[in-house]
Write a protein that holds these residues in place. Structure first.
Motif, short mmCIF file in Angstrom:
data_model
loop_
_atom_site.label_atom_id
_atom_site.label_comp_id
_atom_site.label_asym_id
_atom_site.label_seq_id
_atom_site.Cartn_x
_atom_site.Cartn_y
_atom_site.Cartn_z
N SER A 361 0.83 -1.21 0.00
CA SER A 361 0.00 0.00 0.00
C SER A 361 0.86 1.25 0.00
N LEU A 362 1.90 1.25 0.83
CA LEU A 362 2.78 2.41 0.89
C LEU A 362 3.47 2.64 -0.45
N HIS A 363 3.95 1.57 -1.07
CA HIS A 363 4.64 1.69 -2.36
C HIS A 363 3.68 2.11 -3.46
N TYR A 364 2.43 1.65 -3.37
CA TYR A 364 1.41 1.98 -4.37
C TYR A 364 1.23 3.50 -4.47
N VAL A 381 13.34 9.90 -4.54
CA VAL A 381 13.86 9.34 -3.30
C VAL A 381 13.57 7.85 -3.28
N ASP A 382 14.48 7.08 -2.75
CA ASP A 382 14.32 5.63 -2.69
C ASP A 382 13.16 5.27 -1.76
N PHE A 383 12.29 4.38 -2.22
CA PHE A 383 11.10 4.03 -1.44
C PHE A 383 11.47 3.35 -0.12
N LYS A 384 12.51 2.53 -0.12
CA LYS A 384 12.88 1.81 1.10
C LYS A 384 13.19 2.77 2.24
N ASP A 385 13.85 3.88 1.91
CA ASP A 385 14.17 4.86 2.95
C ASP A 385 12.90 5.49 3.52
N VAL A 386 11.96 5.81 2.62
CA VAL A 386 10.71 6.42 3.07
C VAL A 386 9.89 5.42 3.89
N LYS A 387 9.86 4.19 3.43
CA LYS A 387 9.11 3.14 4.15
C LYS A 387 9.64 2.99 5.57
N ASP A 388 10.98 2.95 5.70
CA ASP A 388 11.58 2.80 7.03
C ASP A 388 11.25 3.98 7.93
N GLU A 389 11.26 5.18 7.35
CA GLU A 389 10.93 6.37 8.15
C GLU A 389 9.49 6.34 8.62
#
Length: 443
Positions: A361-364, A381-389
């Motif tokens: 959902s977050l990546h969508y 910005v890289d999605f993995k960094d945003v997801k972790d934040e």
């Protein structure tokens, strides 16, 4: 001749009496037969019915006109009686005079104080309408750590005035409760607000033609926050407990400052602002908003994916949004910190209707942010960094998914939603440290 006539009359009278007696017996027998036939088909009642009194009586059916009228009359008399038992302005002035003449020196600053002895003395002098307020419990509640154990007479008077106002408002709202069950439907609340407009000086400048839009704008806030499950009705008790009614009645003040009007959803400038935005977005002037038109909302940086989901989850008419649905959208976007707004937006973010937000959902949604960044010639910005934040901000109970309760509990729901739905919101978060201006620096 006379004797023969008398005899015939006597026989005729006897015959008539016998016929009437026979007819009465036939009617009684017929009633008995019908009554027994009716009661024999009824299920036998448990013996407890003779001991436990009846405590529930269903509401009369719509077709039962007599019972409906009787109920309406009974409610009207009840509300009138409650209204008569409230203190009027004259009685409030008399009460203040009694309080002011029963103070206990010395005052605290400008506050006149009263000890318990004076409190009880006043309770013996006031009318029966006031006695309910002069209780030991209330005296204890109004204690403010005075070394002599006194209370402020102003605090007591304000408490009584507030109570009277609440009861008056409760009675006023109950007059619009058509069903009499303590709830207001949307039409009930709209009727209340429509009749209230004439008593609010701050709304005198509104055109009559705008009144229907104003009523819709005002009522929508009540229902958005007090009816999050969309049942179509709100409790009168909840209306009284929230601050919205205070904000609405604040418009009685002729000298309300401009900043207070701007921050008050119910003020004329605020209602005209929201409606003006709606008209500006409606570029084809058909009275409805399409997806393309809603894309220009705010700073015009909402992602197409988010707007698409709004139209999927919200009530639309042939793919377009009306003013009422738009109002809910605005209330959600302008109050992202509130649980009701987060619940509204969470439903849009929950693409799979799973009841939680997963990495998918977050990546969508963030994928659309990345696409907007590319359109502005910026490195995404890289999605993995945003997801972790996001997971660090929310700290969900389950490390693999984020629930609605997790977002509300974290207190960062507004930030998470902005990161996923609005390019401008994402950049504000990404550059939050740069945007903080050192107060010692000159602008």
């Amino acid at each position: 001749m006379a004797e023969i006539l008398k005899e015939r009359l006597r026989l005729a009278i006897c015959k008539a009496e016998n016929d009437r007696s026979s007819q009465s017996c036939d009617e009684q027998m017929l009633f008995r037969e019908e009554y027994l036939a009716l009661t024999e088909n009824q299920p036998k009642q448990d013996g407890s019915y003779k001991v436990i009194p009846r405590f529930f009586k269903p509401l009369p059916k719509d077709e039962d006109v007599l019972q409906q009228k009787l109920r309406e009359e009974a409610r009207a008399h009840f509300l009138q009686r409650r209204s008569r038992n409230l203190l009027d302005n004259t009685e409030l002035k008399e009460l203040w005079g009694l309080l002011d003449s029963h103070t206990t020196p010395p005052p605290v600053g400008e506050e006149q104080m009263m000890n318990y002895t004076q409190f009880k003395a006043v309770s013996r002098l006031v009318t029966s309408k006031c006695t309910q307020y002069f209780t030991p419990t209330l005296f204890a509640k109004l204690q403010q750590n005075d070394r002599m154990g006194r209370i402020s007479i102003m605090a007591l008077f304000n408490y009584i005035m507030r109570k009277v106002w609440l009861h008056q408002t409760r009675v006023g709202l109950s007059l619009y409760d058509v069903t009499g069950q303590g709830f207001l439907r949307e039409t009930d609340l709209e009727n209340y607000i429509l009749e209230l407009i004439e008593t609010l000086p701050q709304l005198d400048g509104l055109e009559k033609s705008f009144h229907s839009f104003y009523v819709c704008t005002a009522a929508r806030k009540f229902f958005f926050f007090l009816d999050p499950l969309r049942t179509g009705r709100i409790k009168i008790q909840d209306v009284l407990a929230c601050s919205f009614l205070d904000d609405l009645l604040e418009l009685r003040d002729n000298d309300l400052p401009k900043d207070a009007q701007d921050s008050n959803w119910f003020s004329a400038p605020s209602a005209l602002r929201v409606y003006g935005q709606y008209l500006n977005l409606d570029t084809d002037h058909n009275g409805m908003l399409s997806k393309k038109e809603l894309m220009k909302y705010g700073t015009g940086t909402l992602t197409p994916v988010f707007v698409e989901r709004v139209f999927q989850e919200c009530l639309t008419y042939e793919g377009e949004m009306d003013y009422k649905t738009y109002l809910e959208f605005v209330l959600a976007m302008e109050n992202k910190k509130e649980p009701q707004a987060i619940q509204y937006l969470f439903r849009i973010l929950d693409v799979r209707h799973e009841g939680f937000l997963s990495t998918y959902s977050l990546h969508y949604f963030f994928r659309a942010i990345q696409e907007q960044m590319r359109e502005h010639n910026q490195d995404p910005v890289d999605f993995k960094d945003v997801k972790d934040e996001i997971f660090d901000m929310v700290k969900p109970t389950d490390p693999l998914k984020i629930s609605l309760a997790d977002i509300i509990r974290s207190g960062n729901g507004d930030t998470v939603i902005s990161i996923l739905t609005d390019l401008n919101g994402f950049w504000s978060y990404e550059n939050r440290e740069v945007l903080v201006v050192d107060p010692s620096e000159d602008p």
